[in-house]
Structures are given as C-alpha cells and as structure tokens.
Motif scaffolding. Sequence first.
Motif, PDB file in Angstrom:
ATOM      1  N   LEU A 116      11.112  -8.987  11.141  1.00  0.00           N
ATOM      2  CA  LEU A 116      10.303  -8.040  10.485  1.00  0.00           C
ATOM      3  C   LEU A 116       8.980  -8.809   9.667  1.00  0.00           C
ATOM      4  N   VAL A 117       9.096  -9.976   9.133  1.00  0.00           N
ATOM      5  CA  VAL A 117       7.952 -10.785   8.458  1.00  0.00           C
ATOM      6  C   VAL A 117       6.723 -10.692   9.463  1.00  0.00           C
ATOM      7  N   LYS A 118       6.924 -10.891  10.527  1.00  0.00           N
ATOM      8  CA  LYS A 118       5.829 -11.109  11.596  1.00  0.00           C
ATOM      9  C   LYS A 118       5.201  -9.901  11.635  1.00  0.00           C
ATOM     10  N   GLU A 119       5.957  -8.637  11.978  1.00  0.00           N
ATOM     11  CA  GLU A 119       5.224  -7.405  12.082  1.00  0.00           C
ATOM     12  C   GLU A 119       4.609  -6.808  10.777  1.00  0.00           C
ATOM     13  N   ALA A 120       5.218  -7.056   9.636  1.00  0.00           N
ATOM     14  CA  ALA A 120       4.505  -6.829   8.418  1.00  0.00           C
ATOM     15  C   ALA A 120       3.055  -7.447   8.260  1.00  0.00           C
ATOM     16  N   GLU A 168       2.396  -2.611  -8.894  1.00  0.00           N
ATOM     17  CA  GLU A 168       1.325  -2.548  -7.985  1.00  0.00           C
ATOM     18  C   GLU A 168       2.047  -3.393  -6.745  1.00  0.00           C
ATOM     19  N   TRP A 169       2.675  -4.363  -6.823  1.00  0.00           N
ATOM     20  CA  TRP A 169       3.421  -5.321  -5.907  1.00  0.00           C
ATOM     21  C   TRP A 169       4.304  -4.041  -5.349  1.00  0.00           C
ATOM     22  N   LYS A 170       5.265  -3.602  -5.976  1.00  0.00           N
ATOM     23  CA  LYS A 170       6.325  -2.538  -5.303  1.00  0.00           C
ATOM     24  C   LYS A 170       5.521  -1.347  -4.505  1.00  0.00           C
ATOM     25  N   SER A 171       4.385  -0.934  -5.109  1.00  0.00           N
ATOM     26  CA  SER A 171       3.494   0.019  -4.258  1.00  0.00           C
ATOM     27  C   SER A 171       3.080  -0.471  -2.883  1.00  0.00           C
ATOM     28  N   GLN A 172       2.575  -1.633  -3.040  1.00  0.00           N
ATOM     29  CA  GLN A 172       2.003  -2.156  -1.816  1.00  0.00           C
ATOM     30  C   GLN A 172       2.997  -2.576  -0.898  1.00  0.00           C
ATOM     31  N   ALA A 173       4.342  -2.711  -1.205  1.00  0.00           N
ATOM     32  CA  ALA A 173       5.531  -3.179  -0.281  1.00  0.00           C
ATOM     33  C   ALA A 173       5.816  -1.794   0.099  1.00  0.00           C
ATOM     34  N   SER A 174       5.762  -0.661  -0.532  1.00  0.00           N
ATOM     35  CA  SER A 174       6.278   0.683   0.072  1.00  0.00           C
ATOM     36  C   SER A 174       5.361   1.394   1.010  1.00  0.00           C
ATOM     37  N   VAL A 175       4.105   0.633   1.031  1.00  0.00           N
ATOM     38  CA  VAL A 175       3.037   1.183   2.080  1.00  0.00           C
ATOM     39  C   VAL A 175       3.639   0.573   3.346  1.00  0.00           C
ATOM     40  N   LEU A 176       4.195  -0.327   3.446  1.00  0.00           N
ATOM     41  CA  LEU A 176       4.556  -1.132   4.732  1.00  0.00           C
ATOM     42  C   LEU A 176       5.825  -0.058   5.206  1.00  0.00           C
ATOM     43  N   VAL A 190      15.182  -1.819   5.295  1.00  0.00           N
ATOM     44  CA  VAL A 190      15.174  -1.919   3.880  1.00  0.00           C
ATOM     45  C   VAL A 190      16.237  -0.907   3.319  1.00  0.00           C
ATOM     46  N   HIS A 191      16.387   0.163   3.945  1.00  0.00           N
ATOM     47  CA  HIS A 191      17.271   1.357   3.745  1.00  0.00           C
ATOM     48  C   HIS A 191      18.760   0.555   3.843  1.00  0.00           C
ATOM     49  N   ARG A 192      18.878  -0.159   4.904  1.00  0.00           N
ATOM     50  CA  ARG A 192      20.047  -1.003   4.831  1.00  0.00           C
ATOM     51  C   ARG A 192      20.442  -1.918   3.753  1.00  0.00           C
ATOM     52  N   HIS A 238       6.332   2.919   5.186  1.00  0.00           N
ATOM     53  CA  HIS A 238       5.536   4.307   5.650  1.00  0.00           C
ATOM     54  C   HIS A 238       4.920   4.106   6.993  1.00  0.00           C
ATOM     55  N   CYS A 239       4.689   2.828   7.055  1.00  0.00           N
ATOM     56  CA  CYS A 239       3.988   2.556   8.322  1.00  0.00           C
ATOM     57  C   CYS A 239       4.841   2.004   9.670  1.00  0.00           C
ATOM     58  N   ASN A 240       6.155   1.538   9.198  1.00  0.00           N
ATOM     59  CA  ASN A 240       6.830   0.676  10.310  1.00  0.00           C
ATOM     60  C   ASN A 240       8.275   1.109  10.044  1.00  0.00           C
ATOM     61  N   ASP A 241       8.720   1.982  11.028  1.00  0.00           N
ATOM     62  CA  ASP A 241       9.962   2.627  10.779  1.00  0.00           C
ATOM     63  C   ASP A 241      11.252   1.326  10.916  1.00  0.00           C
TER      64      ASP A 241
END
Length: 283
Positions: free
Chosen positions: A263-267, A217-225, A236-238, A227-230
Amino acid sequence: MREEARQHRIMVAAFEGWNDACSASTNVIRHLLDAYDSKDVGSIQGDGFYDYQMSRPMLCHVQGRRRIIWPEAKFYEVSVGEGATLLLEMGPEPNYRWSEFCRQSIHMAEDYEMDTIITLGSMFADCPHTRPLPIDDLEGDQDLSDTDGHSGPIGIPTVLDALASQDGYRTDSVWVSIPQYLGNDECAQGTLQLLRRLSAALGVDLAEGDLPRKAEEWKSQASVLLHCNDDLANYVHRLELDADAKAMGADGPAGDTPTGLELVKEAEEFLRSMGGDQDRADQ
C-alpha cells in the motif's frame, strides 16, 4: 523509565539512517536545539567511520566561500530546567568501527559528567495513524539473556546502550513505531510522542512548540489517503481493530489484507497524482 534518572545529567542520542524512520527520532534533537539555548561542545569526525558514498559530504557556500561539510556526529550541551542538563548527540549512523565510535560517545558522556544515556529511535511498523503510535521503552541494562525481547538486526543505538551499560551507566532506549503505509515524509506525531516520553523521564515539562499542530496536520494528511483509497482504508481499519484488541489485552483479528509495503506504493502514486493535478490547476 526509572524515577531516579529525573534529576541526573543525561545524554540523549539519535542517529540518522536505519534507526530513524521519517526522521522522528533525530527531529527530537533538532526540536530541543531550536527550543533551548545550546552550546556546541564537540564532535566525532567522520574519517574511518563513514562510507562517503553512503553518507556523502555536502558542499555549501558561506559568505561567498565554498565549504565542504563532512559527515560527523555532533554534541550539544543544553539546560532544560533546574536539575536537568542534557548532552545531545546527533549524526548519521556510522558505517564502520561501531565499537570505537560508541567508545568516543561514552568518553564525551564522561567528560561532561553524564550518568544516564538515553537513545532514541523510530521504525516502520504495521500500526494505524489514528491511534497513539506504539512506544517501546527498553532498558539497556536488562538481562541480555532475556529471550522475550527483540531478536534480529540492530543499529548503533543498541550497541551504544550495551557498551554504556557495561561501563556502569543507566541506559534506556525509546523507540516509536511509524505507519509504514505513509512512506518517508516526516512524522511529527512520532517526534511529539518521543519528546513527551523524554519529558517524563526528566521530570521536566519540555517545550513542545508547534509540534502538536504539526502532529494534527500529519494525521489530517494521512486521513486524506484513506478517503481516496478503499484498500488502504480497509487495511487501516484492520490495524485499528488489532491495536484496540491489544490495548484490551486480547489477540487481534486475523485475515488476509494488503500488506503495508504494497500500500505504500499505492499511497505514493496517489500523492504524485494529486501533485500533478495541482500543477495543472495552477497553469
């Protein structure tokens, strides 16, 4: 960790605060207390060790009576299998008199005939949630003149390791790195990986309960971010490229990307906006 520690009596310590990013390390202690029968065997009282403006006492009501709960480190004895008895220590990191605090911790280990002390910790780092989180396994009785190890600020686990090693204990310190771009929510994946490393050290299959589900669930919630923040997705890709390169023994790619702290603030702003949208939808 060393094979000979598996059949011994082991004290496991984790402390809230600077050493406990996303509560990943102290949640190992909480999980063990939930999963096994335990006995409360003692505490280190807070007076003289804690700044009560930093670690405030708590007011609670028990059977209609008010009670003040003072900050303290508590000890629990837990049997997790044949030949594997644990003494668990958990509490806020003290503000003062670290040496004396650690001496009292070691005295508890002596009283309960522990021969190994393992400290757990978690720290924020530049690492991706899409890969196994980095684990550092540091033997506390290694040569302190080793310049290849950590240099910089330390917490109470390092002091406890050093003093216990001087007293003849086998010591290990296990730390998990937590992606800093995900903020301060609890990290079940970090807790699960620390638990599994502890399980390997004991030679006992520790009960994992619902930790694997919570980690997914933690991984899934993190992945949502992502998809919404290029910008966050690129960052994260880097990190993934760096992690994969290190896993292959190569240097990771370099380049200019937003920092994790930026990016913490953006998230966090995105999560707040999601909460606001949900509130409006519920009205």
